[in-house]
Scaffold this motif. Structure first.
Motif, PDB file in Angstrom:
ATOM      1  N   ASN A 140       1.004  -1.568   0.189  1.00  0.00           N
ATOM      2  CA  ASN A 140       0.269   0.114  -0.369  1.00  0.00           C
ATOM      3  C   ASN A 140       0.850   1.170   0.202  1.00  0.00           C
ATOM      4  N   ASP A 153       0.329   4.333   0.707  1.00  0.00           N
ATOM      5  CA  ASP A 153      -0.053   5.071   1.155  1.00  0.00           C
ATOM      6  C   ASP A 153       0.719   4.899   2.715  1.00  0.00           C
ATOM      7  N   ASP A 154       1.257   3.291   2.867  1.00  0.00           N
ATOM      8  CA  ASP A 154       1.825   3.246   3.899  1.00  0.00           C
ATOM      9  C   ASP A 154       3.613   3.394   3.570  1.00  0.00           C
ATOM     10  N   ASP A 184       6.296   3.681   5.685  1.00  0.00           N
ATOM     11  CA  ASP A 184       6.984   2.766   6.038  1.00  0.00           C
ATOM     12  C   ASP A 184       7.389   1.510   5.706  1.00  0.00           C
TER      13      ASP A 184
END
Length: 420
Positions: free
Chosen positions: A56, A58-59, A61
């Motif tokens: 993802n 948007d993640d 990390d």
């Protein structure tokens, strides 16, 4: 020596510029790797044997961890995307890995259309009057203050999704209900931009860094929707008009803290002159890169990749032609029975590209945005009139047939359609 990997974050579908990035990366001797939350939607990646890793974007990390693992096998030459929704993530990844990239904070501000307009207004850049609304009462109040007609659009989004002209209170109420009633898929919390309808010809300035590459003229289909139908590059402008659009475009980049990499600035030429509608801090989508290459011989995708991987880039024109594109859009819903063979159109002298996106038996359900496109044709020649004639001949060779969905009376009618 480790193989040089080119990371493409959340690419675009076959009718976008994602395939152009993959092709250009291969030409430049890079190994493209795609990061995506849903790799299945990008079938062409498998066809081109592109490595795809599910994550993802948007993640941040998780994306950093993936790229860190890749560095054990590859030299990461660069990271980019052609997708608005993840371009800020690209900027943060580039900063983390000390690679050339856009300013992520500037990208985040720019992708919020209301924050973008506030910064432009503060810098004195001419924009339409606008207000932010989060509920139906706010929308109605903002429209009354600005005056009908107004354009309603999500504060975050692309491809004209959820964008509509509202000419009266009934249309305003209907579209507000659509946006807030669960039918529109929001990328963030529901926030609506209520905007003055700036009337006049539409243009788009393509920039790289602080350089204006050229300006395209664009036309939409029938209102109240904003579905592109036709493009001409370069736009037929006087020297003064070109200068004023270029100046306001560069002023917009400065106001938004942009100036690295590609951007495209949408401008309406109103009775007061150029008014900035929107700044997109990334390379414009199809068919703009194809138009620039057909008209000037400049491959914007390849030059963007060179910038991303820290190599010298070159926007010098190889020649100066006029290019034009027609977007193929159906005029009614139904099942696509057939769509014409694109090979005859592609074989015409002066035709640069023909792409058909839809397959026979595909359900056609128009949404009033870029998802309605079922193909495009690009043509180029030394003269504008000649280019338009070539384009029309090519379009005339492409037809399709759509059977409307069954009516309540179970009647099925068949209709064939060709663009005028």
């Amino acid at each position: 020596m480790a193989r040089r990997a080119f990371i493409l974050v959340e690419t675009t579908k076959p009718n976008g510029v994602g395939p152009l990035y993959v092709q250009a990366a291969h030409r430049l001797g890079l190994h493209p790797i795609a990061l995506s939350s849903d790799p299945v939607q990008y079938e062409y990646l498998a066809a081109k044997k592109v490595e795809v890793i599910r994550v993802n974007p948007d993640d941040l990390d998780a994306s950093i961890q993936i790229c860190s693992r890749l560095r054990a096998t590859y030299e990461i030459a660069g990271i980019t995307s052609a997708n608005d929704s993840v371009y800020a993530t690209v900027g943060w990844l580039c900063r983390y890995f000390d690679l050339p990239g856009p300013n992520p904070a500037s990208i985040e501000r720019c992708c919020d259309k209301f924050a973008q307009r506030q910064l432009l207004a503060e810098a004195g850049v001419p924009i339409p009057a606008c207000r932010l609304a989060t509920n139906a009462m706010d929308v109605e109040s903002a429209a009354a203050e600005i005056g009908l007609p107004v354009v309603l659009k999500p504060a975050v989004g692309a491809g004209s999704r959820g964008v509509r002209l509202c000419r009266n209170m009934d249309e305003l109420a209907d579209h507000t209900t659509y946006l807030l009633g669960g039918k529109h898929i929001w990328q963030s919390s529901p926030r609506i931009l209520v905007e003055e309808f700036a009337q006049g010809p539409l243009y788009g300035a393509h920039t790289m860094g602080n350089q204006v590459i050229g300006i395209v003229a664009a036309d939409f289909g029938p209102l109240p929707h904003f579905v592109y139908r036709h493009f001409t590059f370069p736009a037929p402008l006087s020297d003064d008009e070109h200068k004023r659009i270029a100046d306001v475009s560069l002023s917009s980049l400065r106001a938004l803290g942009l100036g690295w990499g590609p951007a495209n600035i949408e401008v309406r030429w109103t009775k007061h002159g150029p008014v900035v509608i929107e700044v997109n801090p990334r390379l414009s989508g199809t068919p703009d890169p194809q138009l620039v290459q057909a008209a000037y011989g400049v491959d914007l995708v390849s030059e963007h990749i060179r910038l991303v991987i820290g190599e010298e880039w070159n926007l010098r024109r190889r020649y100066s032609h006029t290019a034009a594109a027609r977007i193929l859009v159906p005029d009614h819903d139904g099942t696509l029975d057939w769509i014409g063979d694109d090979s005859r159109a592609a074989a015409l002298s002066g035709v640069a590209e023909v792409k058909l996106y839809a397959e026979p038996k595909t359900p056609i359900v128009r949404k009033g945005d870029s998802r309605d496109w079922i193909g495009h044709v690009v043509a180029a020649s030394p003269g504008r009139a000649e280019t338009e004639a070539i384009l029309q001949r090519a379009v005339d060779l492409i037809g399709w047939s759509i059977t409307p969905f069954p009516t309540t009376s179970k009647e099925v009618q068949s209709a064939s359609f060709r663009l005028p």
